[in-house]
Design a protein around this motif. Structure first.
Motif, PDB file in Angstrom:
ATOM      1  N   ARG A 126     -13.433   4.028   2.470  1.00 58.98           N
ATOM      2  CA  ARG A 126     -14.806   4.484   2.195  1.00 58.98           C
ATOM      3  C   ARG A 126     -15.571   3.494   1.324  1.00 58.98           C
ATOM      4  NH1 ARG A 126     -12.397   9.499   1.430  1.00 58.98           N
ATOM      5  NH2 ARG A 126     -12.711   9.382  -0.818  1.00 58.98           N
ATOM      6  N   ASN A 127     -14.849   2.752   0.511  1.00 58.54           N
ATOM      7  CA  ASN A 127     -15.471   1.758  -0.356  1.00 58.54           C
ATOM      8  C   ASN A 127     -15.608   0.397   0.320  1.00 58.54           C
ATOM      9  OD1 ASN A 127     -16.115   3.185  -2.775  1.00 58.54           O
ATOM     10  ND2 ASN A 127     -13.930   3.321  -3.206  1.00 58.54           N
ATOM     11  N   GLY A 128     -15.314   0.341   1.625  1.00 50.42           N
ATOM     12  CA  GLY A 128     -15.547  -0.875   2.391  1.00 50.42           C
ATOM     13  C   GLY A 128     -14.400  -1.864   2.434  1.00 50.42           C
ATOM     14  N   ALA A 129     -13.251  -1.498   1.901  1.00 53.83           N
ATOM     15  CA  ALA A 129     -12.111  -2.416   1.948  1.00 53.83           C
ATOM     16  C   ALA A 129     -11.626  -2.588   3.381  1.00 53.83           C
ATOM     17  CB  ALA A 129     -10.977  -1.898   1.062  1.00 53.83           C
ATOM     18  N   ARG A 130     -11.265  -3.791   3.725  1.00 54.69           N
ATOM     19  CA  ARG A 130     -10.694  -4.087   5.044  1.00 54.69           C
ATOM     20  C   ARG A 130      -9.164  -4.011   5.023  1.00 54.69           C
ATOM     21  NH1 ARG A 130     -14.110  -8.209   4.067  1.00 54.69           N
ATOM     22  NH2 ARG A 130     -12.384  -9.686   4.070  1.00 54.69           N
ATOM     23  N   GLY A 131      -8.624  -3.920   3.820  1.00 52.99           N
ATOM     24  CA  GLY A 131      -7.184  -3.837   3.671  1.00 52.99           C
ATOM     25  C   GLY A 131      -6.820  -3.296   2.303  1.00 52.99           C
ATOM     26  N   VAL A 132      -5.563  -2.891   2.182  1.00 53.45           N
ATOM     27  CA  VAL A 132      -5.032  -2.394   0.915  1.00 53.45           C
ATOM     28  C   VAL A 132      -3.778  -3.196   0.607  1.00 53.45           C
ATOM     29  CG1 VAL A 132      -4.091  -0.390  -0.314  1.00 53.45           C
ATOM     30  CG2 VAL A 132      -5.940  -0.077   1.345  1.00 53.45           C
ATOM     31  N   VAL A 133      -3.620  -3.557  -0.636  1.00 54.58           N
ATOM     32  CA  VAL A 133      -2.449  -4.289  -1.087  1.00 54.58           C
ATOM     33  C   VAL A 133      -1.814  -3.533  -2.244  1.00 54.58           C
ATOM     34  CG1 VAL A 133      -3.770  -5.757  -2.689  1.00 54.58           C
ATOM     35  CG2 VAL A 133      -1.586  -6.582  -1.773  1.00 54.58           C
ATOM     36  N   LEU A 134      -0.515  -3.668  -2.370  1.00 56.80           N
ATOM     37  CA  LEU A 134       0.207  -3.095  -3.503  1.00 56.80           C
ATOM     38  C   LEU A 134       1.448  -3.919  -3.734  1.00 56.80           C
ATOM     39  CD1 LEU A 134       2.844  -1.496  -2.192  1.00 56.80           C
ATOM     40  CD2 LEU A 134       1.091   0.165  -1.626  1.00 56.80           C
ATOM     41  N   ASP A 135       2.025  -3.747  -4.899  1.00 58.31           N
ATOM     42  CA  ASP A 135       3.312  -4.376  -5.176  1.00 58.31           C
ATOM     43  C   ASP A 135       4.212  -3.372  -5.863  1.00 58.31           C
ATOM     44  OD1 ASP A 135       2.767  -4.428  -8.003  1.00 58.31           O
ATOM     45  OD2 ASP A 135       1.808  -6.375  -7.804  1.00 58.31           O
ATOM     46  N   THR A 136       5.487  -3.659  -5.815  1.00 53.55           N
ATOM     47  CA  THR A 136       6.478  -2.805  -6.458  1.00 53.55           C
ATOM     48  C   THR A 136       7.685  -3.657  -6.805  1.00 53.55           C
ATOM     49  OG1 THR A 136       7.658  -0.698  -6.314  1.00 53.55           O
ATOM     50  CG2 THR A 136       7.628  -2.059  -4.321  1.00 53.55           C
ATOM     51  N   GLY A 137       8.516  -3.146  -7.689  1.00 52.67           N
ATOM     52  CA  GLY A 137       9.716  -3.870  -8.080  1.00 52.67           C
ATOM     53  C   GLY A 137      10.640  -4.099  -6.895  1.00 52.67           C
ATOM     54  N   VAL A 138      11.264  -5.255  -6.879  1.00 48.79           N
ATOM     55  CA  VAL A 138      12.137  -5.624  -5.769  1.00 48.79           C
ATOM     56  C   VAL A 138      13.273  -4.623  -5.581  1.00 48.79           C
ATOM     57  CG1 VAL A 138      13.643  -7.148  -7.145  1.00 48.79           C
ATOM     58  CG2 VAL A 138      13.293  -7.604  -4.696  1.00 48.79           C
ATOM     59  N   ASP A 139      13.668  -3.929  -6.650  1.00 45.30           N
ATOM     60  CA  ASP A 139      14.757  -2.961  -6.563  1.00 45.30           C
ATOM     61  C   ASP A 139      14.273  -1.524  -6.355  1.00 45.30           C
ATOM     62  OD1 ASP A 139      13.628  -2.804  -9.076  1.00 45.30           O
ATOM     63  OD2 ASP A 139      15.534  -2.565 -10.126  1.00 45.30           O
ATOM     64  N   ASN A 140      12.979  -1.326  -6.207  1.00 42.99           N
ATOM     65  CA  ASN A 140      12.418   0.018  -6.013  1.00 42.99           C
ATOM     66  C   ASN A 140      12.425   0.343  -4.516  1.00 42.99           C
ATOM     67  OD1 ASN A 140      11.047   2.431  -6.031  1.00 42.99           O
ATOM     68  ND2 ASN A 140       9.423   1.714  -7.381  1.00 42.99           N
ATOM     69  N   LEU A 141      13.614   0.580  -4.008  1.00 40.52           N
ATOM     70  CA  LEU A 141      13.790   0.759  -2.563  1.00 40.52           C
ATOM     71  C   LEU A 141      13.156   2.040  -2.037  1.00 40.52           C
ATOM     72  CD1 LEU A 141      17.471  -0.518  -2.287  1.00 40.52           C
ATOM     73  CD2 LEU A 141      15.334  -1.798  -2.015  1.00 40.52           C
ATOM     74  N   GLY A 142      13.132   3.095  -2.834  1.00 36.65           N
ATOM     75  CA  GLY A 142      12.506   4.342  -2.399  1.00 36.65           C
ATOM     76  C   GLY A 142      11.024   4.164  -2.143  1.00 36.65           C
ATOM     77  N   SER A 143      10.344   3.504  -3.059  1.00 43.55           N
ATOM     78  CA  SER A 143       8.911   3.253  -2.868  1.00 43.55           C
ATOM     79  C   SER A 143       8.674   2.327  -1.686  1.00 43.55           C
ATOM     80  CB  SER A 143       8.301   2.652  -4.135  1.00 43.55           C
ATOM     81  OG  SER A 143       8.272   3.612  -5.155  1.00 43.55           O
ATOM     82  N   GLN A 144       9.504   1.317  -1.543  1.00 42.01           N
ATOM     83  CA  GLN A 144       9.340   0.392  -0.419  1.00 42.01           C
ATOM     84  C   GLN A 144       9.474   1.125   0.912  1.00 42.01           C
ATOM     85  OE1 GLN A 144      11.467  -3.403  -0.827  1.00 42.01           O
ATOM     86  NE2 GLN A 144      11.617  -2.951  -3.015  1.00 42.01           N
ATOM     87  N   GLU A 145      10.386   2.066   0.983  1.00 42.31           N
ATOM     88  CA  GLU A 145      10.554   2.855   2.212  1.00 42.31           C
ATOM     89  C   GLU A 145       9.305   3.687   2.489  1.00 42.31           C
ATOM     90  OE1 GLU A 145      12.104   4.347   5.708  1.00 42.31           O
ATOM     91  OE2 GLU A 145      12.716   2.615   4.519  1.00 42.31           O
ATOM     92  N   LEU A 146       8.748   4.306   1.461  1.00 41.58           N
ATOM     93  CA  LEU A 146       7.505   5.068   1.616  1.00 41.58           C
ATOM     94  C   LEU A 146       6.402   4.166   2.159  1.00 41.58           C
ATOM     95  CD1 LEU A 146       5.534   7.477   1.136  1.00 41.58           C
ATOM     96  CD2 LEU A 146       5.290   6.613  -1.214  1.00 41.58           C
ATOM     97  N   TYR A 147       6.250   2.988   1.597  1.00 38.80           N
ATOM     98  CA  TYR A 147       5.178   2.085   2.026  1.00 38.80           C
ATOM     99  C   TYR A 147       5.374   1.647   3.474  1.00 38.80           C
ATOM    100  CZ  TYR A 147       4.537   1.973  -3.034  1.00 38.80           C
ATOM    101  OH  TYR A 147       4.365   2.333  -4.337  1.00 38.80           O
ATOM    102  N   ARG A 148       6.591   1.339   3.848  1.00 33.79           N
ATOM    103  CA  ARG A 148       6.860   0.945   5.250  1.00 33.79           C
ATOM    104  C   ARG A 148       6.570   2.107   6.196  1.00 33.79           C
ATOM    105  NH1 ARG A 148      11.238  -1.667   2.826  1.00 33.79           N
ATOM    106  NH2 ARG A 148      12.619   0.054   3.356  1.00 33.79           N
ATOM    107  N   GLN A 149       7.008   3.310   5.844  1.00 37.24           N
ATOM    108  CA  GLN A 149       6.738   4.476   6.696  1.00 37.24           C
ATOM    109  C   GLN A 149       5.244   4.739   6.845  1.00 37.24           C
ATOM    110  OE1 GLN A 149       8.911   7.766   5.006  1.00 37.24           O
ATOM    111  NE2 GLN A 149      10.886   7.003   5.729  1.00 37.24           N
ATOM    112  N   PHE A 150       4.483   4.401   5.824  1.00 33.42           N
ATOM    113  CA  PHE A 150       3.042   4.605   5.852  1.00 33.42           C
ATOM    114  C   PHE A 150       2.345   3.546   6.714  1.00 33.42           C
ATOM    115  CE2 PHE A 150      -1.278   4.922   4.315  1.00 33.42           C
ATOM    116  CZ  PHE A 150      -1.422   6.274   4.059  1.00 33.42           C
ATOM    117  N   GLY A 151       3.028   2.438   6.976  1.00 38.32           N
ATOM    118  CA  GLY A 151       2.443   1.370   7.792  1.00 38.32           C
ATOM    119  C   GLY A 151       2.196   0.071   7.053  1.00 38.32           C
ATOM    120  N   PHE A 152       2.518   0.025   5.777  1.00 35.07           N
ATOM    121  CA  PHE A 152       2.388  -1.222   5.025  1.00 35.07           C
ATOM    122  C   PHE A 152       3.424  -2.226   5.524  1.00 35.07           C
ATOM    123  CE2 PHE A 152       0.116   1.536   2.172  1.00 35.07           C
ATOM    124  CZ  PHE A 152      -0.766   0.719   1.491  1.00 35.07           C
ATOM    125  N   ILE A 153       3.065  -3.489   5.451  1.00 36.60           N
ATOM    126  CA  ILE A 153       3.944  -4.579   5.893  1.00 36.60           C
ATOM    127  C   ILE A 153       4.227  -5.474   4.692  1.00 36.60           C
ATOM    128  CG2 ILE A 153       4.094  -6.622   7.374  1.00 36.60           C
ATOM    129  CD1 ILE A 153       2.246  -5.091   9.333  1.00 36.60           C
TER     130      ILE A 153
END
Length: 178
Positions: A126-153
């Motif tokens: 809604r704010n006009g972004a063409r993409g979304v970025v995020l970062d997380t700790g390399v060992d935060n595997l649970g969050s990484q799985e959530l992001y992949r399931q959501f469609g993040f690459i």
């Protein structure tokens, strides 16, 4: 922004944090990252300030909270930052960045992280972004799985080494233009 969703056990609402809630959101963020647990690693002073200073996050972007509407308790939070925000560390032009997704330990495993992420992505669009970025700790595997399931690459090309003892970060992006 207000939206309602129902998880398996509680009705929740995701909305902007109120100024009167900033201290509670700071505590929620600290607890959501597990720093309150016995023998937990404690963040350095810069990180601690980022976690507990919800007012700074609200000033730099949009601070969202998830509230249990039956109890009024805040159970989750996330911050949406546009490129150029002083708290954004990964966002490039045209991107929004989400940071500090935190859910209280007792509210986990109900889809709340995904719900907060959904609202953040919708707000970014809604704010006009063409993409979304995020970062997380390399060992935060649970969050990484959530992001992949959501469609993040995962984007190793955007990952930069950090000096010890800082946690190494992995970067994920979501294309909103396609």
């Amino acid at each position: 922004m207000t939206a309602t969703a129902t998880t398996s056990t509680e009705p929740l609402i995701v909305r902007r944090a109120r100024e009167s809630e900033y201290a509670a959101v700071g505590e929620l963020t600290y607890r959501g990252f597990g720093h309150h647990l016995p023998a937990a690693d404690q963040p350095d002073s810069e990180r601690l300030t980022l976690l507990v200073d919800a007012e700074a996050r609200a000033d730099a972007g949009t601070l969202l909270v998830a509230e249990d509407v039956r109890t009024g308790k805040l159970v989750g939070t996330i911050t949406v930052l546009l490129h150029g925000s002083p708290l954004a560390r990964q966002a490039e032009p045209g991107e929004a960045e989400v940071r500090l997704l935190a859910v209280l330990p007792e509210a986990r495993r109900q889809g709340l992280g995904r719900l907060l992420l959904e609202h953040s992505v919708q707000l970014a669009a809604r704010n006009g972004a063409r993409g979304v970025v995020l970062d997380t700790g390399v060992d935060n595997l649970g969050s990484q799985e959530l992001y992949r399931q959501f469609g993040f690459i995962r984007r190793p090309d955007r990952e930069k080494p950090r000096p010890a003892p800082k946690v190494q970060l992995v970067v994920y992006t979501l294309d909103l233009a396609g």
